[in-house]
Design a protein around this motif. Structure first.
Motif, PDB file in Angstrom:
ATOM      1  N   THR A   1      45.466  48.177  43.178  1.00 22.10           N
ATOM      2  CA  THR A   1      44.397  47.089  42.882  1.00 22.10           C
ATOM      3  C   THR A   1      45.353  46.061  42.286  1.00 22.10           C
ATOM      4  OG1 THR A   1      43.732  47.917  41.047  1.00 22.10           O
ATOM      5  CG2 THR A   1      42.384  48.300  43.027  1.00 22.10           C
ATOM      6  N   ASP A   2      45.009  44.773  42.568  1.00 18.16           N
ATOM      7  CA  ASP A   2      45.648  43.826  41.892  1.00 18.16           C
ATOM      8  C   ASP A   2      44.803  42.336  41.715  1.00 18.16           C
ATOM      9  OD1 ASP A   2      48.548  42.370  41.020  1.00 18.16           O
ATOM     10  OD2 ASP A   2      47.723  41.082  42.587  1.00 18.16           O
ATOM     11  N   GLU A   3      44.396  42.264  40.623  1.00 19.32           N
ATOM     12  CA  GLU A   3      43.539  41.313  40.264  1.00 19.32           C
ATOM     13  C   GLU A   3      43.876  39.892  40.756  1.00 19.32           C
ATOM     14  OE1 GLU A   3      40.478  40.824  36.507  1.00 19.32           O
ATOM     15  OE2 GLU A   3      41.700  42.652  36.509  1.00 19.32           O
TER      16      GLU A   3
ATOM     17  N   LYS B   1      43.025  45.116  47.365  1.00 15.58           N
ATOM     18  CA  LYS B   1      42.292  46.419  47.105  1.00 15.58           C
ATOM     19  C   LYS B   1      43.253  47.235  48.443  1.00 15.58           C
ATOM     20  CE  LYS B   1      37.899  45.860  44.978  1.00 15.58           C
ATOM     21  NZ  LYS B   1      36.564  45.833  45.347  1.00 15.58           N
TER      22      LYS B   1
ATOM     23  N   GLU C   1      34.377  50.478  50.152  1.00 20.62           N
ATOM     24  CA  GLU C   1      35.494  51.107  50.097  1.00 20.62           C
ATOM     25  C   GLU C   1      35.574  52.530  50.568  1.00 20.62           C
ATOM     26  OE1 GLU C   1      35.614  50.675  45.755  1.00 20.62           O
ATOM     27  OE2 GLU C   1      35.863  48.311  45.831  1.00 20.62           O
TER      28      GLU C   1
END
Ligand code: NAI
Length: 346
Positions: free
Chosen positions: A17-19, A24, A49
């Motif tokens: 994940t990478d905000e 995602k 998910e």
């Protein structure tokens, strides 16, 4: 695995994940027994998910079998990116995905799949070496879809000869579900070989083009599977062959590009009982991975890759021979054949 029915143990599964970019992603490495896990990256608007995880795991298992049957020195893996809602910065998203790929240090190599393009792959090169499917100046590479389509085409040729007893595709009626990157190229190959096309796609423009350019007959997306044809080529998404659809099929041969066409192995048995010859997806649609694998290894040129893809037709012949000898089904024989090859190549 994870309590998910039908899922096998995987060597590694990375949830990335990478905000900042909204990434995602799930990177699934099913097996590296034959070599690094190689398989495309899908971008899809999954309902949740868990659905994404299920898809990634199923697809990566399939890649192990596909790469093994194609005699490639690679294991099986796959990645999925859950498509962010609304607008998003695509290059940034793929840069973040590229970092996730790099973090696996070569255990997984990525390429195109549904929802990803050569531009996405090229954009990731700054983050990772473990990427293929990139057009290169003066060298072999790029979009694997035409190679996938060619592999499906030679499989249909072999199936028509061996199961339908017809020497050419002239006048053979083929229903195509999906006219996307692979489906369109396949439609062109079939048209050139004299087949009569019946097509369906949710995108009406693609259907109109096939009618205008290839003389195709159009059918609704709900009717294409039961079209009155000789061959059915599923080239959209998976699980199109299930307990509801199989009794309605009228084709005698099923061979298409879509991954995971059979909802269950038992559905393969039902097809066989109905006298329908099903050519397993991971056998016939290996042209694309053969292409990106060659490219990744910096090997080959267009004609050599096409020749290698053409050998899929020989494997179809061998499969149907084994099916007869073992009194089994193509799905079961292909599965056992591929699993026997899930070891380091000699
Ligand atoms: P794509 O996204 O370019 O094409 C899919 C097409 O199916 C689109 O035109 C879409 O509008 C259509 N479609 C979606 N739902 C449909 C429905 N219910 N009925 C009729 N049409 C529908 O994808 P691509 O690359 O052509 O791949 C097709 C299938 O082949 C996928 O399952 C993919 O995983 C598989 N595959 C693709 C490879 C490749 O080289 N591109 C390699 C191996 C497998």
């Amino acid at each position: 695995l994870f309590g998910l029915p039908g899922q096998e143990a995987h060597e590694r599964v990375l949830l990335a994940t990478d905000e900042q970019t909204g990434l995602k992603a799930i990177l699934a490495v099913h097996s590296t027994a034959r070599g690094p896990a190689f398989g495309g990256c899908r971008v899809w608007a999954y309902d949740n998910e868990l659905a994404a995880l299920n898809d990634a795991l199923r697809l990566s298992q399939g890649m192990s079998l596909k790469n093994a049957l194609a005699d490639l020195p690679f294991g099986g893996g796959k990645a999925v990116i859950i498509k962010p809602a609304g607008t998003f910065d695509r290059p940034a998203l793929f840069a973040a995905f590229g970092r996730a790929v790099e973090s696996l240090q070569g255990a997984y190599i990525t390429a195109e799949d549904v929802g990803t393009t050569t531009a996405d792959m090229r954009g990731m090169q700054a983050q990772t070496r473990y990427v293929s499917g990139i057009p290169r100046e003066g060298a072999f590479g790029g979009d694997p879809s035409p190679k996938t389509a060619w592999g499906v085409f030679v499989s249909i040729q072999a199936g028509v000869r061996l199961h339908l007893g017809r020497e050419s595709l002239q006048g053979v009626r083929v229903a195509l579900q999906g006219l996307g990157a692979v489906g369109w190229h396949l439609a062109e190959f079939l048209h050139k070989a004299g087949a009569q096309l019946v097509v369906a796609d949710v995108d009406a423009a693609k259907v109109a083009r096939a009618q205008a350019e290839l003389g195709a007959q159009a059918l609704g997306v709900l009717d294409i599977l039961s079209a009155d044809v000789d061959v059915l080529a599923p080239c959209a998404l998976g699980a199109s062959l299930n307990a509801q659809t199989i009794p309605t099929l009228r084709a005698q041969l099923v061979a298409g590009a879509a991954n995971n066409q059979l909802a269950t192995t038992e559905d393969g048995d039902t097809l066989q009982r109905r006298g329908i010859c099903y050519l397993p997806d991971y056998l016939v649609n290996a042209g694309g991975i053969i292409s990106v694998a060659r490219e990744y290894r910096n090997e080959g040129e267009e004609s050599a890759v096409m020749a290698e893809v053409s050998r899929i037709g020989d494997r179809v012949a061998e499969l149907l021979d084994r099916v007869k000898r073992e009194d089994s089904t193509p799905a079961r024989v292909a599965d056992a054949w591929a699993r026997a090859k899930l070891v380091k190549p000699a």
